[in-house]
Design a protein around this motif. Structure first.
Motif, short mmCIF file in Angstrom:
data_model
loop_
_atom_site.label_atom_id
_atom_site.label_comp_id
_atom_site.label_asym_id
_atom_site.label_seq_id
_atom_site.Cartn_x
_atom_site.Cartn_y
_atom_site.Cartn_z
N GLU A 179 -35.51 -76.01 -29.13
CA GLU A 179 -35.94 -75.25 -27.96
C GLU A 179 -35.71 -73.77 -28.20
O GLU A 179 -34.74 -73.37 -28.83
CB GLU A 179 -35.15 -75.68 -26.72
N PHE A 180 -36.64 -72.98 -27.68
CA PHE A 180 -36.45 -71.54 -27.69
C PHE A 180 -36.99 -70.97 -26.38
O PHE A 180 -37.77 -71.60 -25.69
CB PHE A 180 -37.08 -70.86 -28.92
N CYS A 181 -36.55 -69.80 -26.05
CA CYS A 181 -36.87 -69.17 -24.78
C CYS A 181 -37.48 -67.80 -25.05
O CYS A 181 -36.97 -67.04 -25.85
CB CYS A 181 -35.58 -69.05 -23.97
N VAL A 182 -38.59 -67.51 -24.34
CA VAL A 182 -39.31 -66.25 -24.53
C VAL A 182 -39.44 -65.55 -23.18
O VAL A 182 -39.72 -66.18 -22.17
CB VAL A 182 -40.72 -66.53 -25.12
N SER A 183 -39.28 -64.25 -23.17
CA SER A 183 -39.42 -63.47 -21.93
C SER A 183 -40.86 -63.51 -21.43
O SER A 183 -41.81 -63.50 -22.21
CB SER A 183 -39.01 -62.02 -22.18
N ILE A 184 -41.02 -63.51 -20.13
CA ILE A 184 -42.36 -63.54 -19.53
C ILE A 184 -43.11 -62.25 -19.83
O ILE A 184 -44.34 -62.21 -19.80
CB ILE A 184 -42.25 -63.81 -18.01
N ALA A 185 -42.40 -61.18 -20.16
CA ALA A 185 -43.04 -59.91 -20.50
C ALA A 185 -43.84 -60.00 -21.80
O ALA A 185 -44.72 -59.17 -22.04
CB ALA A 185 -41.99 -58.80 -20.62
N ASN A 186 -43.56 -61.01 -22.62
CA ASN A 186 -44.28 -61.18 -23.88
C ASN A 186 -45.57 -61.97 -23.75
O ASN A 186 -46.28 -62.15 -24.73
CB ASN A 186 -43.38 -61.87 -24.92
N VAL A 187 -45.88 -62.46 -22.55
CA VAL A 187 -47.10 -63.24 -22.36
C VAL A 187 -48.31 -62.31 -22.34
O VAL A 187 -48.36 -61.36 -21.55
CB VAL A 187 -47.05 -64.07 -21.06
N GLN A 188 -49.25 -62.58 -23.21
CA GLN A 188 -50.47 -61.78 -23.28
C GLN A 188 -51.53 -62.37 -22.36
O GLN A 188 -52.14 -61.66 -21.57
CB GLN A 188 -50.98 -61.75 -24.71
N LYS A 189 -51.75 -63.70 -22.44
CA LYS A 189 -52.71 -64.38 -21.57
C LYS A 189 -52.42 -65.87 -21.59
O LYS A 189 -51.75 -66.38 -22.48
CB LYS A 189 -54.14 -64.11 -22.01
N ILE A 190 -52.95 -66.54 -20.56
CA ILE A 190 -52.84 -68.00 -20.47
C ILE A 190 -54.24 -68.53 -20.27
O ILE A 190 -54.89 -68.24 -19.26
CB ILE A 190 -51.92 -68.43 -19.32
N GLU A 191 -54.72 -69.29 -21.24
CA GLU A 191 -56.05 -69.90 -21.16
C GLU A 191 -55.92 -71.36 -21.57
O GLU A 191 -55.34 -72.14 -20.84
CB GLU A 191 -57.05 -69.15 -22.04
N ASP A 192 -56.44 -71.69 -22.76
CA ASP A 192 -56.28 -73.04 -23.29
C ASP A 192 -54.88 -73.22 -23.89
O ASP A 192 -54.48 -74.32 -24.23
CB ASP A 192 -57.33 -73.33 -24.36
N GLY A 193 -54.14 -72.15 -23.96
CA GLY A 193 -52.77 -72.15 -24.43
C GLY A 193 -52.08 -70.89 -23.91
O GLY A 193 -52.69 -70.07 -23.23
#
Length: 191
Positions: A48-62
């Protein structure tokens, strides 16, 4: 967007799949998503790893990330689907089936059997979710599209839900009664 729509989606960084999304970390005080919990399918075991929500570029098919910078989650609760839900008095309500997210802010919890609770009722999260009595004041309610919302948005408030900042702005602009009457159970467009 519903949490169940993004759980299980692959997590990409560039063109490479880095894992799958398995949960979120939620701030119980502000109900905002702070981190994404991901799993890798690497051998010998799932990591498991955890990533900050600030690193999200987009949410589409992934879920596409700008970069992977793993962090240790602080001041938040790990939220996973299919956990039992109880009241603070110990009454069993059902299983946690979904969470409505508006701009990565939790607005409603969905419990098995079609029950829906405001996210502001969430008191604690661990191997079960505990809900407190629903507050009578409208913090956490969605603001309907009304003249009050348009007025508050002009003053720098972009929140789709009632927050303390929205209430303070409404008080300062002498629109608190109009804001309250535009919310359920009143549903009146008064201005």
């Amino acid at each position: 967007m519903l949490l169940s729509e993004i759980i299980g989606k692959p997590v990409y960084c560039g063109n490479l799949v880095r894992g799958t999304l398995c949960g979120i970390c939620l701030s119980l005080s502000t109900r905002t998503v702070k981190y994404l919990l991901c799993k890798t399918a690497e051998k010998p075991a799932n990591t498991e790893f955890c990533v900050s929500i600030a690193n999200v570029q987009k949410i589409e098919d992934g879920v596409y990330l700008k970069r992977i910078k793993t962090v240790l989650p602080k001041n938040c609760a790990r939220v996973f689907l299919n956990r039992p839900v109880y009241t603070e008095q110990g009454e069993y309500l059902g299983y946690f089936s979904d969470l409505q997210l508006d701009g990565f802010i939790a607005t409603y919890l969905f419990i098995s059997g079609g029950k829906r609770y405001p996210a502001s009722a969430l008191s604690a999260v661990s191997d079960a979710l505990i809900l407190k009595k629903t507050p009578t004041y409208p913090i956490g309610q969605r603001i309907p599209a009304s003249p009050v919302l348009e007025y508050l948005n002009k003053n720098g408030q972009n929140s789709p839900v009632v927050t303390r900042a929205v209430l303070k702005t409404a008080i300062q602009s002498e629109k608190l009664i109009s804001l309250t009457l535009s919310l359920p159970p009143f549903n009146q467009n008064v201005l």
